[in-house]
Write a protein that holds these residues in place. Structure first.
Motif, PDB file in Angstrom:
ATOM      1  N   GLY A 369       0.834  -1.194   0.000  1.00  0.00           N
ATOM      2  CA  GLY A 369       0.000   0.000   0.000  1.00  0.00           C
ATOM      3  C   GLY A 369       0.864   1.236   0.000  1.00  0.00           C
ATOM      4  O   GLY A 369       2.102   1.157  -0.028  1.00  0.00           O
ATOM      5  N   PRO A 370       0.246   2.415   0.075  1.00  0.00           N
ATOM      6  CA  PRO A 370       1.004   3.669  -0.013  1.00  0.00           C
ATOM      7  C   PRO A 370       2.089   3.813   1.034  1.00  0.00           C
ATOM      8  O   PRO A 370       3.122   4.449   0.784  1.00  0.00           O
ATOM      9  CB  PRO A 370      -0.083   4.739   0.171  1.00  0.00           C
ATOM     10  CG  PRO A 370      -1.332   4.076  -0.283  1.00  0.00           C
ATOM     11  CD  PRO A 370      -1.202   2.636   0.118  1.00  0.00           C
ATOM     12  N   ASP A 371       1.893   3.231   2.243  1.00  0.00           N
ATOM     13  CA  ASP A 371       2.871   3.418   3.308  1.00  0.00           C
ATOM     14  C   ASP A 371       4.206   2.727   3.030  1.00  0.00           C
ATOM     15  O   ASP A 371       5.212   3.024   3.673  1.00  0.00           O
ATOM     16  CB  ASP A 371       2.309   2.912   4.634  1.00  0.00           C
ATOM     17  CG  ASP A 371       1.929   1.439   4.592  1.00  0.00           C
ATOM     18  OD1 ASP A 371       1.541   0.946   3.519  1.00  0.00           O
ATOM     19  OD2 ASP A 371       2.005   0.778   5.650  1.00  0.00           O
ATOM     20  N   ARG A 372       4.234   1.827   2.043  1.00  0.00           N
ATOM     21  CA  ARG A 372       5.487   1.166   1.666  1.00  0.00           C
ATOM     22  C   ARG A 372       6.130   1.806   0.439  1.00  0.00           C
ATOM     23  O   ARG A 372       7.200   1.376  -0.001  1.00  0.00           O
ATOM     24  CB  ARG A 372       5.251  -0.323   1.399  1.00  0.00           C
ATOM     25  CG  ARG A 372       4.888  -1.135   2.637  1.00  0.00           C
ATOM     26  CD  ARG A 372       4.641  -2.583   2.278  1.00  0.00           C
ATOM     27  NE  ARG A 372       5.792  -3.185   1.599  1.00  0.00           N
ATOM     28  CZ  ARG A 372       5.745  -4.373   0.965  1.00  0.00           C
ATOM     29  NH1 ARG A 372       4.605  -5.048   0.923  1.00  0.00           N
ATOM     30  NH2 ARG A 372       6.824  -4.843   0.380  1.00  0.00           N
ATOM     31  N   GLY A 381      15.978  14.092 -12.059  1.00  0.00           N
ATOM     32  CA  GLY A 381      14.648  13.521 -12.214  1.00  0.00           C
ATOM     33  C   GLY A 381      14.150  12.963 -10.898  1.00  0.00           C
ATOM     34  O   GLY A 381      14.713  13.219  -9.836  1.00  0.00           O
ATOM     35  N   GLN A 382      13.071  12.178 -10.964  1.00  0.00           N
ATOM     36  CA  GLN A 382      12.530  11.602  -9.737  1.00  0.00           C
ATOM     37  C   GLN A 382      12.477  10.086  -9.855  1.00  0.00           C
ATOM     38  O   GLN A 382      12.292   9.535 -10.941  1.00  0.00           O
ATOM     39  CB  GLN A 382      11.164  12.195  -9.390  1.00  0.00           C
ATOM     40  CG  GLN A 382      10.086  12.036 -10.441  1.00  0.00           C
ATOM     41  CD  GLN A 382       8.831  12.822 -10.064  1.00  0.00           C
ATOM     42  OE1 GLN A 382       8.875  13.852  -9.401  1.00  0.00           O
ATOM     43  NE2 GLN A 382       7.686  12.312 -10.482  1.00  0.00           N
ATOM     44  N   TRP A 383      12.630   9.415  -8.709  1.00  0.00           N
ATOM     45  CA  TRP A 383      12.763   7.967  -8.649  1.00  0.00           C
ATOM     46  C   TRP A 383      11.746   7.416  -7.665  1.00  0.00           C
ATOM     47  O   TRP A 383      11.741   7.776  -6.489  1.00  0.00           O
ATOM     48  CB  TRP A 383      14.182   7.584  -8.225  1.00  0.00           C
ATOM     49  CG  TRP A 383      15.207   8.126  -9.173  1.00  0.00           C
ATOM     50  CD1 TRP A 383      15.729   9.386  -9.181  1.00  0.00           C
ATOM     51  CD2 TRP A 383      15.781   7.450 -10.288  1.00  0.00           C
ATOM     52  NE1 TRP A 383      16.601   9.538 -10.226  1.00  0.00           N
ATOM     53  CE2 TRP A 383      16.657   8.359 -10.922  1.00  0.00           C
ATOM     54  CE3 TRP A 383      15.667   6.156 -10.804  1.00  0.00           C
ATOM     55  CZ2 TRP A 383      17.395   8.022 -12.051  1.00  0.00           C
ATOM     56  CZ3 TRP A 383      16.395   5.815 -11.925  1.00  0.00           C
ATOM     57  CH2 TRP A 383      17.243   6.742 -12.539  1.00  0.00           C
ATOM     58  N   ALA A 384      10.879   6.536  -8.157  1.00  0.00           N
ATOM     59  CA  ALA A 384       9.922   5.853  -7.303  1.00  0.00           C
ATOM     60  C   ALA A 384      10.604   4.663  -6.642  1.00  0.00           C
ATOM     61  O   ALA A 384      11.538   4.093  -7.192  1.00  0.00           O
ATOM     62  CB  ALA A 384       8.732   5.387  -8.131  1.00  0.00           C
ATOM     63  N   TRP A 385      10.117   4.280  -5.443  1.00  0.00           N
ATOM     64  CA  TRP A 385      10.726   3.131  -4.787  1.00  0.00           C
ATOM     65  C   TRP A 385       9.729   2.391  -3.907  1.00  0.00           C
ATOM     66  O   TRP A 385       8.666   2.906  -3.555  1.00  0.00           O
ATOM     67  CB  TRP A 385      11.964   3.520  -3.989  1.00  0.00           C
ATOM     68  CG  TRP A 385      11.918   4.739  -3.126  1.00  0.00           C
ATOM     69  CD1 TRP A 385      12.272   6.012  -3.476  1.00  0.00           C
ATOM     70  CD2 TRP A 385      11.507   4.810  -1.744  1.00  0.00           C
ATOM     71  NE1 TRP A 385      12.128   6.866  -2.407  1.00  0.00           N
ATOM     72  CE2 TRP A 385      11.670   6.162  -1.335  1.00  0.00           C
ATOM     73  CE3 TRP A 385      11.053   3.886  -0.815  1.00  0.00           C
ATOM     74  CZ2 TRP A 385      11.359   6.594  -0.044  1.00  0.00           C
ATOM     75  CZ3 TRP A 385      10.746   4.302   0.475  1.00  0.00           C
ATOM     76  CH2 TRP A 385      10.901   5.642   0.842  1.00  0.00           C
ATOM     77  N   LEU A 386      10.100   1.158  -3.580  1.00  0.00           N
ATOM     78  CA  LEU A 386       9.328   0.289  -2.703  1.00  0.00           C
ATOM     79  C   LEU A 386      10.155  -0.026  -1.476  1.00  0.00           C
ATOM     80  O   LEU A 386      11.287  -0.541  -1.600  1.00  0.00           O
ATOM     81  CB  LEU A 386       8.947  -1.006  -3.432  1.00  0.00           C
ATOM     82  CG  LEU A 386       8.302  -2.100  -2.575  1.00  0.00           C
ATOM     83  CD1 LEU A 386       6.917  -1.663  -2.102  1.00  0.00           C
ATOM     84  CD2 LEU A 386       8.205  -3.415  -3.369  1.00  0.00           C
ATOM     85  N   ASP A 387       9.648   0.315  -0.315  1.00  0.00           N
ATOM     86  CA  ASP A 387      10.249   0.005   0.984  1.00  0.00           C
ATOM     87  C   ASP A 387      11.505   0.808   1.308  1.00  0.00           C
ATOM     88  O   ASP A 387      11.667   1.287   2.426  1.00  0.00           O
ATOM     89  CB  ASP A 387      10.561  -1.491   1.116  1.00  0.00           C
ATOM     90  CG  ASP A 387       9.295  -2.344   1.156  1.00  0.00           C
ATOM     91  OD1 ASP A 387       8.255  -1.836   1.631  1.00  0.00           O
ATOM     92  OD2 ASP A 387       9.346  -3.503   0.707  1.00  0.00           O
ATOM     93  N   ASP A 388      12.403   0.965   0.335  1.00  0.00           N
ATOM     94  CA  ASP A 388      13.670   1.638   0.598  1.00  0.00           C
ATOM     95  C   ASP A 388      14.138   2.339  -0.674  1.00  0.00           C
ATOM     96  O   ASP A 388      13.966   1.799  -1.776  1.00  0.00           O
ATOM     97  CB  ASP A 388      14.731   0.627   1.046  1.00  0.00           C
ATOM     98  CG  ASP A 388      16.006   1.305   1.492  1.00  0.00           C
ATOM     99  OD1 ASP A 388      16.879   1.529   0.619  1.00  0.00           O
ATOM    100  OD2 ASP A 388      16.123   1.613   2.689  1.00  0.00           O
ATOM    101  N   PRO A 389      14.727   3.536  -0.569  1.00  0.00           N
ATOM    102  CA  PRO A 389      15.175   4.249  -1.771  1.00  0.00           C
ATOM    103  C   PRO A 389      16.154   3.464  -2.636  1.00  0.00           C
ATOM    104  O   PRO A 389      16.300   3.754  -3.827  1.00  0.00           O
ATOM    105  CB  PRO A 389      15.827   5.515  -1.198  1.00  0.00           C
ATOM    106  CG  PRO A 389      15.134   5.743   0.097  1.00  0.00           C
ATOM    107  CD  PRO A 389      14.877   4.373   0.651  1.00  0.00           C
ATOM    108  N   SER A 390      16.821   2.473  -2.064  1.00  0.00           N
ATOM    109  CA  SER A 390      17.744   1.676  -2.865  1.00  0.00           C
ATOM    110  C   SER A 390      17.029   0.760  -3.843  1.00  0.00           C
ATOM    111  O   SER A 390      17.613   0.287  -4.826  1.00  0.00           O
ATOM    112  CB  SER A 390      18.655   0.840  -1.951  1.00  0.00           C
ATOM    113  OG  SER A 390      17.872  -0.098  -1.193  1.00  0.00           O
TER     114      SER A 390
END
Length: 396
Positions: A369-372, A381-390
């Motif tokens: 969900g959004p909180d992850r 530019g901009q970078w989307a991520w899941l759980d952690d920016p890495s």
């Protein structure tokens, strides 16, 4: 009824703050209660507003003709549309589209809490609107520490007048909020009252390291979300989302595409295939699901056609790119037991394959969900991520 009676005003403000407290799950903080009492919301509404009826069609409400209804709207926990069609009101109000509004009060106060303000902080607000939010900020921080920018000259002038009449004088600028306002930078906080699909890097540049950027979010797939970024020492900003807000999109980031004017052309010859993925699973699913898919898909948007006028097709889901260069259509024949759907695709990208891949990604990662989910903004530019920016991918 008159709307300037002190007792009536106080009662209305108290009732609204009680509603906001219920939404927040706790009492409105004393500093914001004091601001709301000093800047009653109705004083920032123009005499003519537009309200949604049961059919969700906007209808004009004039203070002179309907004072009770106008005043009730001012103290209801709902958005109040203050301008339609960028100031060019259509003769047929069924064609009226909101272009400026007073935001939902509960969301206003939630965002003020999320800013985590302290005395002496300098704030840049993107989207002055009615001026109400700027008044609340000015009451808390002092006029000298608040700058608000509004792209529409008429809206900016009304905000300036309402602020002055209520005793506040923050800096009100008429200009493009995407450019920020460097004259008063650096800021400790940047807060937007319009949604963005790309975070302008100027906001990061004009913020102090450790500063916070809070903005409603609107990718092309979904139209809700709230993004809170922290500015880093290296000139980047990173943060996470929540999903419970919806705002008008920043005017300079509007998509402006029409499906059959700009995307689908008569001479297109689409490729045909089939899919087992139910189109409702990705485009008529809970908002948390759609938010995650939009986060992954980036530049794709969709539109339903429940009466396409095509033989053998009951409902069609259209998917297209933000530049209009590729599209896909998924057809349902009306059979409730259908386990496959016809897919038509045109352009250099196979969009339904991208949707299928995003849906698999969502399932494989535990249905986030959004909180992850989060975003990092850089000069490039901009970078989307899941759980952690890495764990990121390019998002424009």
């Amino acid at each position: 009824m008159t709307t300037h009676q002190p007792g009536l005003e106080q009662s209305a403000v108290d009732g609204l703050l009680q509603t906001v407290s219920q939404y927040l799950g706790h009492d409105v903080a004393p500093e914001w209660r004091g601001a709301a009492e000093a800047a009653p919301r109705h004083r920032f509404l123009p005499d003519r507003v537009w309200l949604s009826g049961d059919d969700e069609v906007l209808a004009a409400c004039d203070r002179e003709c309907e004072p009770e209804r106008w005043f009730a709207a001012a103290y209801s926990d709902v958005p109040v549309v203050t301008q339609v069609n960028d100031g060019q009101e259509p003769a047929d109000l069924s064609e009226a589209l909101p272009s400026s509004s007073a935001s939902v009060p509960s969301i206003v106060f939630r965002m003020l809490e999320l800013l985590d303000l302290a005395p002496g902080m300098r704030v840049l607000e993107i989207g002055a609107g009615t001026g109400y939010n700027a008044a609340l900020l000015s009451h808390r921080l002092g006029d000298v520490n608040v700058t608000t920018i509004e792209i529409d000259p008429a809206v900016a002038e009304l905000a300036r007048d309402a602020l002055k009449a209520t005793g506040y004088s923050p800096t009100v600028v008429c200009g493009d909020g995407a450019l920020g306002w460097g004259a008063q930078a650096p800021y400790d906080r940047v807060v937007a009252t319009c949604a963005v699909r790309r975070v302008p890097y100027a906001w990061v540049e004009q913020s102090r390291p450790g500063g916070v950027i809070l903005t409603p979010w609107c990718d092309d797939w979904t139209h809700c979300g709230l993004l809170r970024l922290t500015v880093n020492d290296d000139g980047t900003a990173t943060g996470r989302y929540s999903a419970d807000s919806a705002f008008m999109l920043m005017r300079t980031q509007r998509l402006g595409l029409r499906l059959f004017r700009d995307v689908v052309m008569d001479d297109h010859v689409p490729a045909e295939s089939t899919t087992a993925l139910d189109p409702w699973t990705v485009a008529d699913s809970p908002i948390e699901t759609q938010f995650a898919l939009g986060h992954r898909l980036g530049d794709l948007w969709y539109a339903w056609d429940h009466d396409p006028g095509v033989e053998g097709v009951d409902t069609r889901l259209w998917v297209a790119t933000a530049d209009g260069g590729s599209w896909a259509a998924v057809d349902w024949d009306g059979n409730d037991s259908a386990d496959h759907y016809t897919v038509w695709q045109h352009g250099p990208r196979r969009l339904w394959a991208e949707v299928e891949a995003a849906h698999r990604w969502w399932l494989d990662n535990g249905r986030p969900g959004p909180d992850r989910l989060g975003l990092t903004v850089t000069p490039e530019g901009q970078w989307a991520w899941l759980d952690d920016p890495s764990n990121s991918w390019s998002s424009g």
